[in-house]
Design a protein around this motif. Structure first.
Motif, PDB file in Angstrom:
ATOM      1  N   ALA A   8      91.425  54.301  98.932  1.00  0.00           N
ATOM      2  CA  ALA A   8      92.732  53.735  98.566  1.00  0.00           C
ATOM      3  C   ALA A   8      93.739  54.836  98.295  1.00  0.00           C
ATOM      4  O   ALA A   8      94.664  54.669  97.507  1.00  0.00           O
ATOM      5  N   GLY A   9      93.544  55.999  98.944  1.00  0.00           N
ATOM      6  CA  GLY A   9      94.484  57.108  98.810  1.00  0.00           C
ATOM      7  C   GLY A   9      95.772  56.830  99.551  1.00  0.00           C
ATOM      8  O   GLY A   9      96.024  55.716 100.013  1.00  0.00           O
ATOM      9  N   ASP A  10      96.610  57.862  99.689  1.00  0.00           N
ATOM     10  CA  ASP A  10      97.926  57.639 100.286  1.00  0.00           C
ATOM     11  C   ASP A  10      97.858  57.243 101.761  1.00  0.00           C
ATOM     12  O   ASP A  10      98.627  56.391 102.218  1.00  0.00           O
ATOM     13  N   LEU A  11      96.921  57.837 102.521  1.00  0.00           N
ATOM     14  CA  LEU A  11      96.801  57.446 103.921  1.00  0.00           C
ATOM     15  C   LEU A  11      96.204  56.042 104.041  1.00  0.00           C
ATOM     16  O   LEU A  11      96.654  55.232 104.864  1.00  0.00           O
ATOM     17  N   ASN A 130      83.807  51.281 116.312  1.00  0.00           N
ATOM     18  CA  ASN A 130      84.307  50.789 117.589  1.00  0.00           C
ATOM     19  C   ASN A 130      85.435  51.650 118.136  1.00  0.00           C
ATOM     20  O   ASN A 130      85.602  51.771 119.354  1.00  0.00           O
ATOM     21  N   CYS A 131      86.225  52.226 117.254  1.00  0.00           N
ATOM     22  CA  CYS A 131      87.284  53.138 117.690  1.00  0.00           C
ATOM     23  C   CYS A 131      87.636  54.081 116.546  1.00  0.00           C
ATOM     24  O   CYS A 131      87.279  53.841 115.390  1.00  0.00           O
ATOM     25  N   VAL A 132      88.330  55.159 116.885  1.00  0.00           N
ATOM     26  CA  VAL A 132      88.779  56.160 115.916  1.00  0.00           C
ATOM     27  C   VAL A 132      90.292  56.277 116.022  1.00  0.00           C
ATOM     28  O   VAL A 132      90.845  56.225 117.130  1.00  0.00           O
ATOM     29  N   VAL A 133      90.966  56.434 114.892  1.00  0.00           N
ATOM     30  CA  VAL A 133      92.410  56.671 114.900  1.00  0.00           C
ATOM     31  C   VAL A 133      92.675  58.120 114.498  1.00  0.00           C
ATOM     32  O   VAL A 133      92.154  58.599 113.481  1.00  0.00           O
ATOM     33  N   GLU A 134      93.463  58.808 115.313  1.00  0.00           N
ATOM     34  CA  GLU A 134      93.764  60.228 115.075  1.00  0.00           C
ATOM     35  C   GLU A 134      94.619  60.403 113.821  1.00  0.00           C
ATOM     36  O   GLU A 134      95.593  59.677 113.620  1.00  0.00           O
ATOM     37  N   THR A 135      94.251  61.389 112.982  1.00  0.00           N
ATOM     38  CA  THR A 135      94.979  61.638 111.740  1.00  0.00           C
ATOM     39  C   THR A 135      95.669  62.994 111.702  1.00  0.00           C
ATOM     40  O   THR A 135      96.371  63.295 110.736  1.00  0.00           O
ATOM     41  N   LEU A 141      99.108  61.931 116.879  1.00  0.00           N
ATOM     42  CA  LEU A 141      98.940  61.272 115.584  1.00  0.00           C
ATOM     43  C   LEU A 141      99.024  59.749 115.735  1.00  0.00           C
ATOM     44  O   LEU A 141      99.963  59.227 116.311  1.00  0.00           O
ATOM     45  N   GLY A 142      98.028  59.047 115.209  1.00  0.00           N
ATOM     46  CA  GLY A 142      98.015  57.592 115.262  1.00  0.00           C
ATOM     47  C   GLY A 142      97.430  57.016 116.532  1.00  0.00           C
ATOM     48  O   GLY A 142      97.301  55.790 116.653  1.00  0.00           O
ATOM     49  N   ILE A 247      99.411  56.457 111.264  1.00  0.00           N
ATOM     50  CA  ILE A 247      97.983  56.127 111.255  1.00  0.00           C
ATOM     51  C   ILE A 247      97.809  54.620 111.057  1.00  0.00           C
ATOM     52  O   ILE A 247      97.009  53.970 111.741  1.00  0.00           O
ATOM     53  N   GLY A 248      98.588  54.053 110.121  1.00  0.00           N
ATOM     54  CA  GLY A 248      98.534  52.621 109.885  1.00  0.00           C
ATOM     55  C   GLY A 248      98.901  51.822 111.120  1.00  0.00           C
ATOM     56  O   GLY A 248      98.316  50.762 111.389  1.00  0.00           O
ATOM     57  N   GLY A 249      99.859  52.328 111.895  1.00  0.00           N
ATOM     58  CA  GLY A 249     100.250  51.653 113.131  1.00  0.00           C
ATOM     59  C   GLY A 249      99.117  51.637 114.140  1.00  0.00           C
ATOM     60  O   GLY A 249      98.897  50.625 114.825  1.00  0.00           O
ATOM     61  N   GLY A 250      98.385  52.746 114.235  1.00  0.00           N
ATOM     62  CA  GLY A 250      97.230  52.788 115.138  1.00  0.00           C
ATOM     63  C   GLY A 250      96.155  51.813 114.719  1.00  0.00           C
ATOM     64  O   GLY A 250      95.565  51.110 115.554  1.00  0.00           O
ATOM     65  N   VAL A 251      95.894  51.757 113.405  1.00  0.00           N
ATOM     66  CA  VAL A 251      94.885  50.818 112.896  1.00  0.00           C
ATOM     67  C   VAL A 251      95.317  49.380 113.162  1.00  0.00           C
ATOM     68  O   VAL A 251      94.525  48.543 113.612  1.00  0.00           O
ATOM     69  N   LEU A 252      96.589  49.075 112.897  1.00  0.00           N
ATOM     70  CA  LEU A 252      97.083  47.713 113.116  1.00  0.00           C
ATOM     71  C   LEU A 252      96.968  47.323 114.585  1.00  0.00           C
ATOM     72  O   LEU A 252      96.590  46.185 114.908  1.00  0.00           O
ATOM     73  N   GLU A 253      97.255  48.245 115.496  1.00  0.00           N
ATOM     74  CA  GLU A 253      97.138  47.950 116.924  1.00  0.00           C
ATOM     75  C   GLU A 253      95.693  47.615 117.288  1.00  0.00           C
ATOM     76  O   GLU A 253      95.428  46.651 118.021  1.00  0.00           O
TER      77      GLU A 253
END
Length: 450
Positions: A8-11, A130-135, A141-142, A247-253
């Protein structure tokens, strides 16, 4: 959907913000003493403050399942102290996002939820998620990675306002932290900004303190305890960063892509062949320290779809039932592969008449990669009405995904007439997901085991 975010950190909070805005039900887990530097924009603060507000989102500490459900029912984000994410057992999330950002996998498995997302280094798509999001900051990024891993950790922080290593504030000794400045304060290079374990910590550059650990947190020498921003924009201290939003946008997608498939697809494993050319029970033959059929079973269990296993082998049938697969009996394999195909499809449709697509997989491809199957599902989701298969160049192979518009033709197949005949009639609907030629190889004869 129900989404469990580990961390639950900032990212992680940036990820939660995107998902919260899309209307998902969110539970976040943390350690007993969070070490979040940018705590003013992190819901981890709820662990020691009871609640935390970040922009338009409230995170509230929950002591137990009842409390967490009540918080989520009210439209807020529940935060629990649960380092091992044991809440997964009762929450039964549709999606797990590992946003601990530990630069390594601390225990997340691809089978922990129907859809699992890893963030940053330490995860490999198709292996533990299942997938990785770039940080990593930069051009990628994302990005969502469906095959492979994120850029490895370099140990050098990203460039912010022209500074990298200098912007970090690190502990100078083991012990409790005593901040000498607050988040939002302006500091000069060389200024005392904290004391850790009785040792002074000085700023390495001038700017605004964008992050600082809470007073009294236990730290080790060299740990990042604060962050200085040369851009000196005080609003940056209290709003989610561009990095976290990307990063959040990548996760949401990725989550949205899975949501399009949830409850609409199924998998059928065809495993009723007599193994004549092999000269016996080939599906039980050991390949890389486990029976051949288990490679396909474990691969198909990596997705959040029901799996139907067509076989006449009672010993194998008992094992797959233990693993939660649906058994479909075929005691007459001599009638051809079409019989297995029809039986599997009929059972899948009996269980869910509204299925929009079914993936058929043979049971003797030990080298087929989970990431390739994931890309087949993704392609099918984006191109409804298609036939999607693994292949190499123009060569087609297994597995094959069939849209529901082809179910009628599949049910009319007979003998050893497989789906290839249907593909020939609808070549314009075929999409091939490129795979390594080794993935497409199957085991027909004993010499193939080598």
């Amino acid at each position: 959907m129900k989404i469990l975010i580990k961390g639950a950190g900032d990212l992680a909070t940036g990820i939660a913000s995107r998902l919260y805005g899309a209307g998902h039900r969110i539970l976040m887990t943390e350690i007993p003493e969070p070490l979040t530097v940018r705590r003013t924009v992190a819901l981890s603060r709820a662990v020691y403050e009871g609640s935390a507000r970040v922009e338009d989102m409230n995170g509230i500490l929950a002591e137990d399942r009842y409390g967490a459900e009540k918080i989520m029912d009210a439209g807020d984000v529940a935060v629990m102290v649960d380092p091992g994410a044991g809440c997964r057992e009762w929450f039964c999330p549709d999606v797990i996002v590992d946003a601990i950002i530990a630069k390594r996998n601390t225990g997340t498995r691809i089978t922990d939820a129907p859809f699992v997302i890893g963030t940053g280094p330490g995860f490999t798509a198709g292996i533990d998620c299942n997938c990785v999001v770039e940080t990593k900051r930069g051009h990628t990024l994302g990005n969502i990675i469906w095959k492979g891993s994120a850029i490895p950790n370099t140990g050098v922080p990203g460039n912010v306002g022209g500074y990298t290593i200098e912007r970090l504030i690190r502990a100078s000794g083991d012990g409790r932290i005593e901040p000498e400045v607050q988040i939002g304060d302006s500091v000069e290079m060389g200024q005392l900004v904290a004391v850790t374990g009785g040792n002074p910590v000085y700023a390495q550059m001038s700017g605004i303190v964008r992050g600082m650990l809470q007073e009294g947190a236990r730290v080790k020498n060299g740990l990042k305890i604060g962050d200085i921003d040369a851009r000196a924009e005080i609003s940056h201290c209290y709003t989610i960063s561009d990095k976290a939003r990307a990063i959040g946008g990548g996760v949401l997608e990725a989550v949205t892509g899975y949501e399009r498939m949830k409850g609409r697809y199924a998998s059928v494993i065809l495993a009723a062949g007599a193994g004549t050319r092999f000269g016996g029970d080939k599906l039980s033959a050991p390949v890389r320290n486990k029976p051949l059929y288990l490679h396909t079973v474990e691969r198909m269990q990596s997705f959040g779809f029901p799996v139907f296993f067509v076989t006449g082998n009672e010993e194998i049938a008992r094992e797959v039932r233990k693993r939660g697969l649906y058994q479909v009996r075929n005691t007459e394999p001599e009638k051809g592969i079409s019989r297995s195909l029809r039986l599997g499809l009929k059972k899948a449709l009996d269980d869910n008449p509204d299925l929009e697509g079914v993936l058929f997989s043979v049971c003797d491809q030990p080298c087929m990669e989970t990431s390739t199957v994931q890309r087949i599902f993704n392609t099918a989701s984006r191109h409804p009405g298609s036939i999607v298969c693994a292949g190499s160049g123009a060569r087609t192979g297994n597995p094959v995904f069939w849209d529901r518009r082809f179910f009628g033709e599949l049910m009319e197949l007979s003998g050893d007439e497989g789906g290839r005949q249907v593909i020939k009639r609808h070549r314009e609907k075929l999409r091939i997901v490129q795979a390594d030629p080794e993935e497409l190889k199957d085991i027909d004869r004993r010499e193939d085991l080598s």
